[in-house]
Motif scaffolding. Structure first.
Motif, PDB file in Angstrom:
ATOM      1  N   ARG A  25       0.838  -1.209   0.000  1.00 24.22           N
ATOM      2  CA  ARG A  25       0.000   0.000   0.000  1.00 24.22           C
ATOM      3  C   ARG A  25       0.872   1.258   0.000  1.00 24.22           C
ATOM      4  N   ALA A  26       1.969   1.220   0.753  1.00 25.18           N
ATOM      5  CA  ALA A  26       2.897   2.361   0.764  1.00 25.18           C
ATOM      6  C   ALA A  26       3.548   2.529  -0.603  1.00 25.18           C
ATOM      7  N   GLN A  27       3.934   1.422  -1.239  1.00 25.62           N
ATOM      8  CA  GLN A  27       4.511   1.490  -2.591  1.00 25.62           C
ATOM      9  C   GLN A  27       3.515   2.092  -3.570  1.00 25.62           C
ATOM     10  N   PHE A  28       2.255   1.688  -3.456  1.00 20.30           N
ATOM     11  CA  PHE A  28       1.224   2.217  -4.336  1.00 20.30           C
ATOM     12  C   PHE A  28       1.095   3.720  -4.152  1.00 20.30           C
ATOM     13  N   ASP A  29       1.091   4.163  -2.909  1.00 18.09           N
ATOM     14  CA  ASP A  29       0.999   5.601  -2.637  1.00 18.09           C
ATOM     15  C   ASP A  29       2.173   6.359  -3.257  1.00 18.09           C
ATOM     16  N   VAL A  30       3.360   5.780  -3.187  1.00 16.01           N
ATOM     17  CA  VAL A  30       4.544   6.412  -3.792  1.00 16.01           C
ATOM     18  C   VAL A  30       4.392   6.485  -5.307  1.00 16.01           C
ATOM     19  N   ILE A  31       3.901   5.422  -5.906  1.00 15.61           N
ATOM     20  CA  ILE A  31       3.703   5.403  -7.365  1.00 15.61           C
ATOM     21  C   ILE A  31       2.691   6.463  -7.769  1.00 15.61           C
ATOM     22  N   VAL A  32       1.591   6.527  -7.051  1.00 12.90           N
ATOM     23  CA  VAL A  32       0.553   7.513  -7.368  1.00 12.90           C
ATOM     24  C   VAL A  32       1.091   8.924  -7.186  1.00 12.90           C
ATOM     25  N   ALA A  33       1.799   9.155  -6.086  1.00 19.30           N
ATOM     26  CA  ALA A  33       2.360  10.492  -5.845  1.00 19.30           C
ATOM     27  C   ALA A  33       3.376  10.854  -6.929  1.00 19.30           C
ATOM     28  N   GLY A  34       4.173   9.902  -7.336  1.00 14.04           N
ATOM     29  CA  GLY A  34       5.172  10.154  -8.372  1.00 14.04           C
ATOM     30  C   GLY A  34       4.569  10.392  -9.741  1.00 14.04           C
ATOM     31  N   SER A  35       3.384   9.861  -9.953  1.00 11.70           N
ATOM     32  CA  SER A  35       2.756  10.021 -11.269  1.00 11.70           C
ATOM     33  C   SER A  35       1.950  11.310 -11.386  1.00 11.70           C
ATOM     34  N   GLU A  36       1.854  12.062 -10.306  1.00  6.14           N
ATOM     35  CA  GLU A  36       1.102  13.321 -10.356  1.00  6.14           C
ATOM     36  C   GLU A  36       1.712  14.306 -11.348  1.00  6.14           C
ATOM     37  N   TRP A  37       3.003  14.207 -11.547  1.00  7.87           N
ATOM     38  CA  TRP A  37       3.701  15.170 -12.407  1.00  7.87           C
ATOM     39  C   TRP A  37       3.904  14.642 -13.817  1.00  7.87           C
ATOM     40  N   THR A  38       3.278  13.500 -14.121  1.00 13.78           N
ATOM     41  CA  THR A  38       3.379  12.967 -15.478  1.00 13.78           C
ATOM     42  C   THR A  38       2.065  13.200 -16.204  1.00 13.78           C
ATOM     43  N   THR A  39       2.100  13.028 -17.490  1.00 10.16           N
ATOM     44  CA  THR A  39       0.901  13.204 -18.309  1.00 10.16           C
ATOM     45  C   THR A  39      -0.016  11.991 -18.173  1.00 10.16           C
ATOM     46  N   ASP A  40      -1.282  12.179 -18.409  1.00  9.02           N
ATOM     47  CA  ASP A  40      -2.240  11.067 -18.377  1.00  9.02           C
ATOM     48  C   ASP A  40      -2.257  10.307 -19.705  1.00  9.02           C
ATOM     49  N   ASP A  41      -1.473  10.746 -20.641  1.00 11.52           N
ATOM     50  CA  ASP A  41      -1.428  10.147 -21.971  1.00 11.52           C
ATOM     51  C   ASP A  41      -0.365   9.049 -22.009  1.00 11.52           C
ATOM     52  N   ASP A  42      -0.740   7.834 -21.579  1.00 14.03           N
ATOM     53  CA  ASP A  42       0.204   6.720 -21.536  1.00 14.03           C
ATOM     54  C   ASP A  42       0.778   6.392 -22.906  1.00 14.03           C
ATOM     55  N   GLU A  43       0.021   6.632 -23.939  1.00 13.32           N
ATOM     56  CA  GLU A  43       0.449   6.265 -25.289  1.00 13.32           C
ATOM     57  C   GLU A  43       1.650   7.079 -25.749  1.00 13.32           C
ATOM     58  N   HIS A  44       1.700   8.363 -25.378  1.00 17.22           N
ATOM     59  CA  HIS A  44       2.764   9.224 -25.872  1.00 17.22           C
ATOM     60  C   HIS A  44       3.816   9.581 -24.821  1.00 17.22           C
ATOM     61  N   ASP A  45       3.565   9.206 -23.579  1.00 13.89           N
ATOM     62  CA  ASP A  45       4.515   9.472 -22.508  1.00 13.89           C
ATOM     63  C   ASP A  45       5.373   8.222 -22.305  1.00 13.89           C
ATOM     64  N   PRO A  46       6.686   8.314 -22.510  1.00 15.05           N
ATOM     65  CA  PRO A  46       7.524   7.127 -22.377  1.00 15.05           C
ATOM     66  C   PRO A  46       7.497   6.521 -20.969  1.00 15.05           C
ATOM     67  N   GLU A  47       7.198   7.303 -19.968  1.00 12.48           N
ATOM     68  CA  GLU A  47       7.119   6.794 -18.602  1.00 12.48           C
ATOM     69  C   GLU A  47       5.726   6.268 -18.268  1.00 12.48           C
ATOM     70  N   GLY A  48       4.743   6.669 -19.031  1.00  8.36           N
ATOM     71  CA  GLY A  48       3.354   6.334 -18.720  1.00  8.36           C
ATOM     72  C   GLY A  48       3.084   4.852 -18.636  1.00  8.36           C
ATOM     73  N   SER A  49       3.547   4.094 -19.590  1.00  4.35           N
ATOM     74  CA  SER A  49       3.267   2.659 -19.573  1.00  4.35           C
ATOM     75  C   SER A  49       4.005   1.971 -18.430  1.00  4.35           C
ATOM     76  N   THR A  50       5.195   2.448 -18.105  1.00  2.47           N
ATOM     77  CA  THR A  50       5.947   1.872 -16.999  1.00  2.47           C
ATOM     78  C   THR A  50       5.226   2.137 -15.680  1.00  2.47           C
ATOM     79  N   ILE A  51       4.754   3.362 -15.503  1.00  2.72           N
ATOM     80  CA  ILE A  51       4.035   3.711 -14.281  1.00  2.72           C
ATOM     81  C   ILE A  51       2.742   2.904 -14.179  1.00  2.72           C
ATOM     82  N   ALA A  52       2.026   2.779 -15.283  1.00  2.00           N
ATOM     83  CA  ALA A  52       0.783   2.000 -15.286  1.00  2.00           C
ATOM     84  C   ALA A  52       1.059   0.534 -14.947  1.00  2.00           C
ATOM     85  N   PHE A  53       2.147  -0.012 -15.494  1.00  2.23           N
ATOM     86  CA  PHE A  53       2.513  -1.395 -15.219  1.00  2.23           C
ATOM     87  C   PHE A  53       2.839  -1.571 -13.742  1.00  2.23           C
ATOM     88  N   GLU A  54       3.653  -0.691 -13.184  1.00  2.00           N
ATOM     89  CA  GLU A  54       4.032  -0.776 -11.775  1.00  2.00           C
ATOM     90  C   GLU A  54       2.806  -0.663 -10.871  1.00  2.00           C
TER      91      GLU A  54
END
Length: 115
Positions: A25-54
């Motif tokens: 649960r703590a890891q999930f919170d870190v992932i969510v907090a870290g993704s706040e500064w990324t785009t919601d467009d997983d298709e065009h964001d190189p980090e998006g798919s990695t964050i979604a996978f994690e």
């Protein structure tokens, strides 16, 4: 298996599963907090798919830990009712080595193989 020993083994497994769940649960919170500064467009964001996978991986592991905690709670109830270590399918005793490896086991090895 002796009820006192069964309770101890189950409590140890519950503690480990609960700790794992809290960590996930703590890891999930870190992932969510870290993704706040990324785009919601997983298709065009190189980090998006990695964050979604994690995020999906951690959610899946947390769900598994939640199921394990519930199964261990049910095992404690079986100890209290006197039905712990008895196969739910055939009524035979579940071997101690199986209960040592899987304290929440509900079925003996024979019935497990019959699935």
């Amino acid at each position: 298996m002796d009820p006192v020993e069964a309770r101890r083994r189950i409590a140890d497994a519950q503690s480990a599963a609960q700790s794992r769940l809290e960590s996930l649960r703590a890891q999930f919170d870190v992932i969510v907090a870290g993704s706040e500064w990324t785009t919601d467009d997983d298709e065009h964001d190189p980090e998006g798919s990695t964050i979604a996978f994690e995020r999906a991986k951690v959610i899946g592991l947390a769900r598994d830990a939640e199921v394990e905690v519930r199964e261990l709670d049910a095992a404690q109830e079986r100890v209290a009712s006197g039905s712990y270590g008895v196969c739910e399918r055939c009524g035979s005793a579940i071997a101690d080595p199986r209960l040592e490896a899987l304290p929440a086991a509900r079925r003996c090895i024979v019935c497990l193989r019959l699935r």
